[in-house]
Structure formats: structure tokens, C-alpha cells
Design an enzyme around this catalytic site. Structure first.
Site, PDB file in Angstrom:
ATOM      1  N   SER A   1       0.837  -1.195   0.000  1.00 34.90           N
ATOM      2  CA  SER A   1       0.000   0.000   0.000  1.00 34.90           C
ATOM      3  C   SER A   1       0.881   1.258   0.000  1.00 34.90           C
ATOM      4  O   SER A   1       1.757   1.390  -0.844  1.00 34.90           O
ATOM      5  CB  SER A   1      -0.953  -0.050   1.197  1.00 34.90           C
ATOM      6  OG  SER A   1      -2.033   0.825   1.018  1.00 34.90           O
TER       7      SER A   1
ATOM      8  N   ASP B   1      -5.252  -3.958  -2.559  1.00 34.56           N
ATOM      9  CA  ASP B   1      -4.286  -3.539  -1.546  1.00 34.56           C
ATOM     10  C   ASP B   1      -3.555  -4.733  -0.927  1.00 34.56           C
ATOM     11  O   ASP B   1      -4.175  -5.699  -0.489  1.00 34.56           O
ATOM     12  CB  ASP B   1      -5.034  -2.770  -0.449  1.00 34.56           C
ATOM     13  CG  ASP B   1      -4.118  -1.932   0.417  1.00 34.56           C
ATOM     14  OD1 ASP B   1      -3.201  -2.514   1.033  1.00 34.56           O
ATOM     15  OD2 ASP B   1      -4.311  -0.717   0.475  1.00 34.56           O
TER      16      ASP B   1
END
Length: 287
Positions: free
Chosen positions: A52, A160
Site C-alpha cells: 500500500s 491492496d
């Protein structure tokens, strides 16, 4: 290569220090603060992996950006435009375009070994990407539902990386690191039972519509693979806190936490033995 040459190579090879940068949205400012502290202490990393926001910071680091350079990148972000794009399952094309201005080309073009961790939207398993278009892979690693839709790479949709591996220290091992320093941006997040009723309600609602789920070991595996985990206390902040004051404070916390732990970190790096070969990350390398 004869026996004596092998022995010489083993003892002459420099120790490879890796950095695993965890997820956390705007809390990633603490990553920059920690990097500033490492710069001042003369500690350089030769392999970096991230999930991320950690993947974005890591790629910039591997490109050669300093902590101060990265602050300038943050300052160049149009916050109003970014906020307008925060709607359910928004396309991340705008983010890819922005990142491409700083990280054009392929991951393999970066001066230092780098890997981003992503989550497969079909299997919910994690994958390590050390090849591919840099900006596209970074958006995939940062595509957290329900804010953003998944990112297509090679005919598959990815989300993610935090869902499967929030602090991908094992990816650093796969890149050849002898010692790995991790940074956990969520170390002081309150447990689910201590959160407010509304917070738990919205969390449950989001989990139901999310195409991927958090794996039970998504954070623990980062600790298992790291030699030391830096844990800045960011409990007073949210991952969506993009206020200038909040971001400046998170940077300061990251800096001060790293400075306080620097003697331990230096000792761990000094004592860590050099490994003779890379260890696997348990995932394929994507392209």
C-alpha cells in the site's frame, strides 16, 4: 570457483540491509520521518519491499528520492482533486498518472531491488511483484476497497497488499536481504472490541461488500520475517488524515521513534550474519 575463492566471496560480500514498509494510508508520513532519521545516521537500505502506501514510499526510495524529496512529492499532490476521487470503487487511473510522473518505466529500471505486495482479487492470496510497470503495480498495491476498485495486471485484478501481508518483510528476503527492518504503522491501533459502536458497524458493513478479506496472519507474518520492527505510535491519527498539521505530526513521530530505537537497530545490523543465498517469499513474482 575453487574453495578459497568461495570463502573469500562469502566473507567479502557486503551485508544487505532490507526495509519492509507497512500499509497505513496517510500514516505513511511516519515512513518519511523514519527514513529521515536513517539518513542522518548513515543507514542505507539495499532492498526494499512495501504494501500500500509502503510500496509507494519504497519505490520512491529505490528511485533515489530522499525523505525531503518525498515531502515535496506529497506537497505537489492536489488534495482537493484527490478527495473528489474518494468515492466508492473509484478508478485509480488518476493516481497511476500522478505516480508515473515520478516513477515512470518498469520496476526493473529502479536502481535498487524493490518489490510491492498485492492481493489477488480472485484467490485473496498475496503476490510479490518485482517486475512490471511501476506506477501500475503501486496502484494495485494501494487499491483498498471500497474507496477504489481493483487494478488489472495481466488479465487479473489486484487489491491492496495489506489484506494478505501488511508488512512484507519476507519479500525483502526474496530480494536478497540479510537483515530486515520493518515499520508497522498500525502497531497501536485499538482492537476491534475497543472501537466505538459506529466504527464497528461501518467496519462490518465495508467487510461485507469488500471483494477481498484480511487474512488472519496479514500482520503477523511481517513480524515473523523481520529482525526488528519499528512501531511508531500513530493511534491518534486515521489513515485518511491528510491535514497538514496531522501529516507533519506523523512525520515527527516516525522520526523520533526511529531515533530512539537507532542503537538497537545498529546493533542488530552489525550482528546479523550474512546469508549465503536468498530465501523464497512464498509467492510468484508478477509482471
Amino acid at each position: 570457483m575453487n574453495f578459497f575463492a568461495r570463502i573469500k566471496q562469502l566473507f567479502s560480500r557486503k551485508r544487505i540491509v532490507g526495509l519492509a514498509l507497512g500499509s497505513g494510508g496517510a500514516k505513511g508520513m511516519a515512513h518519511l520521518g523514519a527514513l529521515k532519521a536513517f539518513e542522518e545516521e548513515g543507514i542505507r537500505f539495499q532492498a526494499v519491499a512495501g504494501a500500500s502506501i509502503g510500496s509507494i514510499v519504497g519505490a520512491l526510495y529505490c528511485k533515489g528520492f530522499s525523505a525531503d524529496d518525498m515531502i515535496q512529492v506529497v506537497e505537489s499532490l492536489n488534495r482537493k482533486e484527490f478527495s473528489r476521487n474518494l468515492r466508492p470503487f473509484a478508478d485509480l487511473g488518476f493516481a497511476e498518472e500522478f505516480l508515473g510522473g515520478y516513477l515512470e518505466g518498469e520496476i526493473s529500471d529502479l536502481p535498487l531491488p524493490f518489490a510491492a505486495w498485492v492481493t489477488d482479487g480472485e484467490t485473496n492470496e498475496g503476490e510479490m511483484f518485482s517486475e512490471g510497470k511501476t506506477a501500475r503495480v503501486l496502484t494495485a498495491s494501494s487499491a483498498i476497497p471500497p474507496f477504489f476498485r481493483g487494478v488489472d495486471i495481466g488479465g487479473k485484478r489486484y487489491y491492496d497488499g495489506a489484506f494478505s501481508n501488511a508488512i512484507p518483510s519476507e519479500a525483502c528476503r526474496a530480494l536478497g536481504a540479510d537483515v530486515v527492518i520493518g515499520i508497522d504503522l498500525s502497531a497501536f491501533s485499538p482492537p476491534e472490541e475497543e472501537r466505538g459502536r459506529m466504527s464497528r458497524f461501518f467496519g462490518a458493513a465495508i467487510a461485507k461488500i469488500s471483494p477481498v478479506k484480511y487474512l488472519p496472519d496479514s500482520k503477523r507474518r511481517g513480524y515473523d520475517g523481520a529482525d526488528f520492527m519499528l512501531r511508531p505510535d500513530l493511534s491518534a491519527f486515521r489513515a485518511t488524515d491528510v491535514s497538514r498539521g496531522g501529516m507533519a505530526k506523523m512525520f515527527e513521530i516516525g522520526y523520533e521513534t526511529a531515533k530512539a530505537e537507532m542503537p538497537k537497530i545498529k546493533e542488530i545490523i552489525r550482528k546479523c550474519p550474512k546469508r549465503r543465498k536468498k530465501t523464497g517469499a512464498g509467492s510468484r513474482t508478477g509482471g
